[in-house]
Design a protein around this motif. Structure first.
Motif, PDB file in Angstrom:
ATOM      1  N   UNK A   3      -2.472  11.169  -6.085  1.00 10.33           N
ATOM      2  CA  UNK A   3      -3.543  10.618  -6.929  1.00 10.33           C
ATOM      3  C   UNK A   3      -3.149  10.705  -8.402  1.00 10.33           C
ATOM      4  N   UNK A   4      -2.566  11.834  -8.755  1.00  7.21           N
ATOM      5  CA  UNK A   4      -2.139  12.020 -10.148  1.00  7.21           C
ATOM      6  C   UNK A   4      -1.036  11.015 -10.524  1.00  7.21           C
ATOM      7  N   UNK A  15      -8.222   4.708  -6.049  1.00  7.60           N
ATOM      8  CA  UNK A  15      -6.938   4.014  -6.131  1.00  7.60           C
ATOM      9  C   UNK A  15      -6.283   4.263  -7.487  1.00  7.60           C
ATOM     10  N   UNK A  16      -7.070   4.296  -8.536  1.00  5.99           N
ATOM     11  CA  UNK A  16      -6.537   4.575  -9.874  1.00  5.99           C
ATOM     12  C   UNK A  16      -6.154   6.036 -10.050  1.00  5.99           C
ATOM     13  N   UNK A  17      -6.399   6.810  -9.030  1.00  2.00           N
ATOM     14  CA  UNK A  17      -6.030   8.219  -9.114  1.00  2.00           C
ATOM     15  C   UNK A  17      -7.043   9.081  -9.836  1.00  2.00           C
ATOM     16  N   UNK A  35      -5.983  -6.132  -8.020  1.00  2.00           N
ATOM     17  CA  UNK A  35      -6.332  -6.555  -6.662  1.00  2.00           C
ATOM     18  C   UNK A  35      -6.853  -7.993  -6.668  1.00  2.00           C
ATOM     19  N   UNK A  64      -1.004   4.499  -1.534  1.00  8.66           N
ATOM     20  CA  UNK A  64      -2.321   4.496  -0.893  1.00  8.66           C
ATOM     21  C   UNK A  64      -2.180   4.730   0.613  1.00  8.66           C
ATOM     22  N   UNK A  65      -0.975   4.667   1.099  1.00 11.37           N
ATOM     23  CA  UNK A  65      -0.681   4.823   2.525  1.00 11.37           C
ATOM     24  C   UNK A  65       0.659   5.557   2.630  1.00 11.37           C
ATOM     25  N   UNK A 118       0.837  -1.215   0.000  1.00  6.49           N
ATOM     26  CA  UNK A 118       0.000   0.000   0.000  1.00  6.49           C
ATOM     27  C   UNK A 118       0.866   1.257   0.000  1.00  6.49           C
ATOM     28  N   UNK A 130      -6.764  -3.201 -17.527  1.00  7.72           N
ATOM     29  CA  UNK A 130      -7.024  -1.872 -16.967  1.00  7.72           C
ATOM     30  C   UNK A 130      -5.758  -1.312 -16.307  1.00  7.72           C
ATOM     31  N   UNK A 162     -12.648  -5.838  -8.695  1.00  3.11           N
ATOM     32  CA  UNK A 162     -13.127  -4.461  -8.518  1.00  3.11           C
ATOM     33  C   UNK A 162     -13.448  -3.786  -9.846  1.00  3.11           C
ATOM     34  N   UNK A 195      -9.913  11.233 -15.912  1.00  4.01           N
ATOM     35  CA  UNK A 195      -9.248  12.541 -15.826  1.00  4.01           C
ATOM     36  C   UNK A 195      -9.354  13.342 -17.122  1.00  4.01           C
ATOM     37  N   UNK A 220      -9.528  11.829 -10.171  1.00  2.00           N
ATOM     38  CA  UNK A 220      -9.613  13.014  -9.298  1.00  2.00           C
ATOM     39  C   UNK A 220     -10.865  12.991  -8.425  1.00  2.00           C
ATOM     40  N   UNK A 240      -2.697  -1.105 -10.884  1.00  2.00           N
ATOM     41  CA  UNK A 240      -3.111  -1.919  -9.735  1.00  2.00           C
ATOM     42  C   UNK A 240      -3.914  -3.133 -10.205  1.00  2.00           C
ATOM     43  N   UNK A 294      -9.405   4.462 -16.268  1.00  2.00           N
ATOM     44  CA  UNK A 294      -8.350   5.279 -15.628  1.00  2.00           C
ATOM     45  C   UNK A 294      -7.831   6.403 -16.525  1.00  2.00           C
ATOM     46  N   UNK A 323      -0.501   8.066  -9.073  1.00  2.00           N
ATOM     47  CA  UNK A 323      -1.116   6.731  -9.151  1.00  2.00           C
ATOM     48  C   UNK A 323      -1.769   6.538 -10.507  1.00  2.00           C
ATOM     49  N   UNK A 324      -2.448   7.612 -10.960  1.00  2.00           N
ATOM     50  CA  UNK A 324      -3.183   7.500 -12.220  1.00  2.00           C
ATOM     51  C   UNK A 324      -2.245   7.321 -13.414  1.00  2.00           C
ATOM     52  N   UNK A 334     -11.964   2.039  -5.760  1.00  2.00           N
ATOM     53  CA  UNK A 334     -11.081   1.614  -6.845  1.00  2.00           C
ATOM     54  C   UNK A 334     -10.787   2.797  -7.778  1.00  2.00           C
TER      55      UNK A 334
END
Lengths: 232, 401
Positions: free
Chosen positions: A81-82, B309-311, A92, A57-58, A52, A158, A96, A114, B313, A90, A110, A84-85, B306
């Motif tokens: 966040x940006x 998590x994918x970022x 899991x 995420x952490x 994580x 994905x 999901x 944005x 916004x 990811x 993903x 990660x994107x 999720x």
């Protein structure tokens, strides 16, 4: 050569009132680009926490984290966040997938969210990725109509959508039968070998670890072993 | 727009729940419109009933004040006053009538000589309010002619129209003569030309009409009139028009509302009650939409997690839920406006045996724009809380669940 991942002295302490639990006690780890690494460890060893932290995420309590040459542990929430994107993928244990969307829309999501829409290029890449994971005949199927193994393959597609520097997989086969799990592992090895994508896979399964090129074992919050599979 | 597509897809993923939610909003809007139209219709009917047989504005001479007359010959200890016992009158009334005729808000004008008198027949004496009117304008303010039940409304030179209660009190009927004694001490024998029944006790019992010419000698007013009564196209504008006319003529202009303060208070109380019901309708819509979206956000925690998590916004997730609120509010408001209008038109069509509408409802005054805007805004406001909570969701926590 720039490494895919450099972790230095990563610590994580969880606080619950007066009680403190140190889950990670100073992890140093380097992953080169193109590695397929398995992260093993018993329950409570801290492997999910470490994953994580690497997945942004952490936040770590202490230590430094660099991904593809960029220091990331100090980033703001929006920047994380940006990052990660754009730079991480990811997969899991539970796929999901978004149940109200098709396989293609899930893969493109993903990139589309944005950007404000699914462009022609995004659509083409999502189709290519689904074809690559063997789902060319399920492209416009609703996510809910796919089998467990198919859903996990969509999840891998994905994760690859934004061409990430590092793909983080948390028990990616943990919810699949043997046959489906083998197919997913084959796929990850194929992507690793053909695209040079870097994987960090958290698993309990020795069979999964055996098919990776590197094996990392966490015991009680410390990296106990760190060697290539061929070195065993 | 992708965020719109996601919001729409979320709403359509559970059509029965979304339909139920939109129906709830539509029901609230229908109630809002029904109450608004009912309150407006009730106000119009009450106003019509009160002002139907009376003027919307009364013009009278301004009250006279005692003042010191200027002049070098006056002894200093004397303070001469302009007599306040003279009958107040509007001498230049033809000019004012012409001025009123040029005002598009004015629909009827009646110059009058009003005064107090007694009707005497044998031993019977009855106080009466005399209204001297132009014979051709007898129906200008109150529709008297259609309400004549005995004789006719042709006043002539010495004719008198009296109410049915007064006729009963004095034992009079059309064609009989009666003595009129005014407060100026003038007496004249007049002929009852007609007896009317308006249904208003004050008119039927205490008012008598005669011609302006006949009233002049009785009240010693050879030229002027005592008041000019005015009807307007829209009684609601009486206050503003009265202010304008007072400024333009120098007369005292009294709008009907000032003569009916209790009615105005009742209309205000009625409007406030309506506003309260409208506010509660809106609150129930907001609570309904908010609770549905809170549940929806909770059900979709893992999906939102999720995305985070994918970022994706947080603003994207915020807009997914705000747009759901907007779509629910707008759809519900549009359906509610249509059904509210339909309900009001249907209720308006329900008539009593006499042909009048059973319910005083004004469908055209349903407040549709307000309902549409307030409901849509309310639904968006209702979605803020679940939208914010979803957009701030910890992705790790949501995924682990």
């Amino acid at each position: 050569m720039t490494r895919a991942l450099e972790a230095r002295g990563i610590e994580k302490v969880f606080r619950n009132g007066e009680e403190e639990t140190q889950v990670l006690k100073g992890i140093d780890l380097d992953l080169d680009k193109g590695e397929l690494a398995a992260l093993l460890g018993a329950s409570g060893s801290g492997k999910s926490t470490f994953l994580s932290i690497v997945g942004l995420l952490l936040r770590p309590t202490a230590g430094a984290l660099t991904i593809s040459g960029d220091r990331v542990d100090m980033l703001s929430e929006a920047k994380r966040a940006q990052f990660r994107n754009r730079r991480l993928g990811f997969v899991f244990q539970f796929h999901h997938l978004l149940p109200d969307f098709t396989a293609m829309e899930n893969v493109a999501f993903p990139a589309a969210a944005p950007a404000g829409g699914i462009s022609r290029e995004m659509r083409a890449r999502a189709r290519d990725l689904l074809t690559r994971v063997g789902l060319e005949d399920r492209i416009d199927y609703p996510a809910t109509s796919l089998s467990g193994g198919q859903k996990q393959r969509v999840a891998i597609a994905r994760a690859l959508m934004n061409r990430p520097d590092l793909i983080i997989a948390d028990e990616p086969t943990g919810n699949l039968d043997r046959q489906a799990a083998d197919r997913v592992l084959d796929l990850m090895r194929e992507v690793n070998q053909e695209d040079g994508a870097t994987f960090l896979i958290c698993t309990h399964d020795e069979g999964v670890a055996a098919r990776c090129t590197r094996r990392l074992t966490l015991i009680d919050g410390l990296l106990a072993s760190n060697h290539s599979v061929g070195e065993v | 727009m992708f965020v719109f597509k996601v919001a729409r897809r979320y709403l359509l993923s559970n059509p029965s729940q979304s339909l139920l939610l939109i129906s709830g909003v539509a029901l609230g809007v229908t109630v809002f419109i029904f109450i608004t139209a009912l309150i407006a219709g009730l106000a119009v009917r009450l106003t019509d009933q009160v002002t139907g047989d009376s003027a919307h504005i009364s013009l009278e001479p301004a009250p006279r004040l005692a003042r010191v007359l200027p002049g070098p010959d006056l002894p200093t200890e004397a303070v001469p006053l302009v007599s306040t016992f003279q009958r107040k009158q509007i001498r230049d009334w033809p000019v004012i009538v012409e001025l009123l005729r040029s005002n598009p808000a004015v629909t009827a004008i009646s110059p009058q000589i009003s005064g107090s008198a007694f009707l005497v027949r044998s031993e019977a004496v009855s106080p009466v309010s005399i209204i001297g009117v132009e014979p051709q304008g007898i129906d200008a303010i109150s529709q008297i002619t259609p309400k004549v039940i005995d004789g006719d409304a042709d006043l002539g030179a010495d004719g008198l129209l009296i109410g049915v209660r007064m006729a009963e009190e004095l034992g009079l009927s059309a064609g009989q003569s009666v003595l009129l004694r005014t407060d100026r001490g003038v007496e004249r024998q007049l002929t009852v030309k007609g007896v009317f029944r308006t249904g208003l006790q004050s008119l039927d019992e205490r008012v008598a009409f005669l011609s302006l010419q006949a009233a002049r000698p009785l009240f010693t007013l050879p030229e002027g009139v005592t008041n000019i009564e005015v009807k307007l196209a829209n009684p609601g504008t009486a206050r503003a028009t009265a202010r304008f006319l007072a400024d333009a003529t120098g007369l005292r202009a009294t709008p009907w509302q000032e003569k009916n303060l209790s009615l105005e208070d009742a209309l205000k109380a009625q409007a406030q009650t309506g506003t309260l019901i409208q506010v509660f309708s809106l609150i129930s819509i907001i609570i309904g939409v908010a609770s549905a979206l809170v549940l929806s956000a909770y059900r979709r925690r893992s999906e939102v997690g999720i995305m985070r998590a994918f970022g994706v916004p947080s603003s994207f997730i915020l807009w997914v839920f705000l747009l759901q609120g907007l779509l629910i509010g707008l759809s519900g408001a549009l359906i509610g406006c249509a059904s509210g209008y339909g309900l009001c038109v249907w209720l308006q069509g329900l008539t009593k045996p006499d042909g009048t509408s059973a319910l005083p409802i004004a469908p055209e005054q349903g407040g549709y724009v307000a309902a549409l805007v307030l409901t849509t805004l309310g639904a968006v406001v209702a979605s803020i809380l679940p939208a914010r909570s979803a957009s701030r969701l910890d992705p790790l926590e949501a995924i682990q669940q």
